[in-house]
Design an enzyme around this catalytic site. Sequence first.
Site, PDB file in Angstrom:
ATOM      1  CG  HIS A   1      59.098 -24.189 -42.889  1.00  0.00           C
ATOM      2  ND1 HIS A   1      60.378 -24.457 -43.270  1.00  0.00           N
ATOM      3  CD2 HIS A   1      59.165 -23.074 -42.117  1.00  0.00           C
ATOM      4  CE1 HIS A   1      61.193 -23.553 -42.760  1.00  0.00           C
ATOM      5  NE2 HIS A   1      60.480 -22.688 -42.056  1.00  0.00           N
TER       6      HIS A   1
ATOM      7  CG  ASP B   1      58.987 -18.881 -41.284  1.00  0.00           C
ATOM      8  OD1 ASP B   1      58.994 -20.108 -41.138  1.00  0.00           O
ATOM      9  OD2 ASP B   1      60.025 -18.211 -41.469  1.00  0.00           O
TER      10      ASP B   1
ATOM     11  CG  HIS C   1      58.904 -18.384 -36.574  1.00  0.00           C
ATOM     12  ND1 HIS C   1      59.357 -19.352 -35.706  1.00  0.00           N
ATOM     13  CD2 HIS C   1      59.904 -18.211 -37.490  1.00  0.00           C
ATOM     14  CE1 HIS C   1      60.570 -19.735 -36.074  1.00  0.00           C
ATOM     15  NE2 HIS C   1      60.931 -19.061 -37.137  1.00  0.00           N
TER      16      HIS C   1
ATOM     17  CG  HIS D   1      62.765 -14.806 -39.327  1.00  0.00           C
ATOM     18  ND1 HIS D   1      63.818 -15.015 -40.177  1.00  0.00           N
ATOM     19  CD2 HIS D   1      62.104 -15.987 -39.263  1.00  0.00           C
ATOM     20  CE1 HIS D   1      63.798 -16.266 -40.607  1.00  0.00           C
ATOM     21  NE2 HIS D   1      62.765 -16.884 -40.068  1.00  0.00           N
TER      22      HIS D   1
HETATM   23 MN    MN Z   1      60.780 -21.082 -40.489  1.00  0.00          MN
END
Ligand code: MN
Length: 264
Positions: free
Chosen positions: A75, A77, A81, A210
């Site tokens: 997937h 991101d 997110h 992230h």
């Molecule tokens: Mn993710």
Amino acid sequence: MSKSVLSKLAKAILKQDIRIIDLTQTLQPSTPVIQLPPPMSPTKPFSSELISRYDEKGPAWYWNNIACGEHTGTHFDAPIHWITGRDLDDGATDTVNPQRFVAPACVIDVSKQCAKDERFLLTPKHILAWEKKHGKIPKGSWVLMRSDWSKRTDPAAFLNMHEDGPHVPGPNADAVRFLVEERDINGWGVEAVGTDAGQAFAFEPPFPAHALMHGSNKFGLASLCNLDQLPPTGALLIAAPLKIANGSGSPLRVLALIDDTQDD
Ligand code: MN
């Protein structure tokens, strides 16, 4: 640029001088999803429910209803997110500039280190050593960490949960900062369930792949496979998420084009 670049590319693909490598895991109910401690909400795993299959509910057609979280299996991101990317105007699956869905890839092979150490952390030192051999990471590239983690077909071994959290390799905060600030990459991709190392909750900042990537409008790719079939440089990635309104990510098919007629 000459108009013939695309027609040359099309011809090379038809001749299979350019090969397409599928970097995507099969999406199925057993696909492992990230585990979070309560009170945080879990994501739904993938599920598929039959609508009809050439029967009285649909005599000539077969189809299913599917459900899953946005971050399931292989997937994408999107920057929104993470809280650091929440205010970006072009950070959702439907607002990202599609030009960025096609980009070259640099593949850093640390599979040997990861085989020895499940908590292996990529540092700027490893990146600089890679660059010494393969050249500077071009701006706008995907940087993919080959760990061979995708070869763990048992979901428990893939998630590798321990009492102190997951034991899964990934980048340290300095490596992420280097890729964002010094190399201005397109995004960061891994073979594991998430783009951060298993112990990244304890990093400074927590979850740098992230926090730093998405805060700088960079993307993530998780649960990739077949990275062992890619050259260190020269592959072109096609990675376009579903156009979900205000989506934080989506499962996707990730394709790599590689040129077998070239050495680099
Ligand atoms: Mn993710």
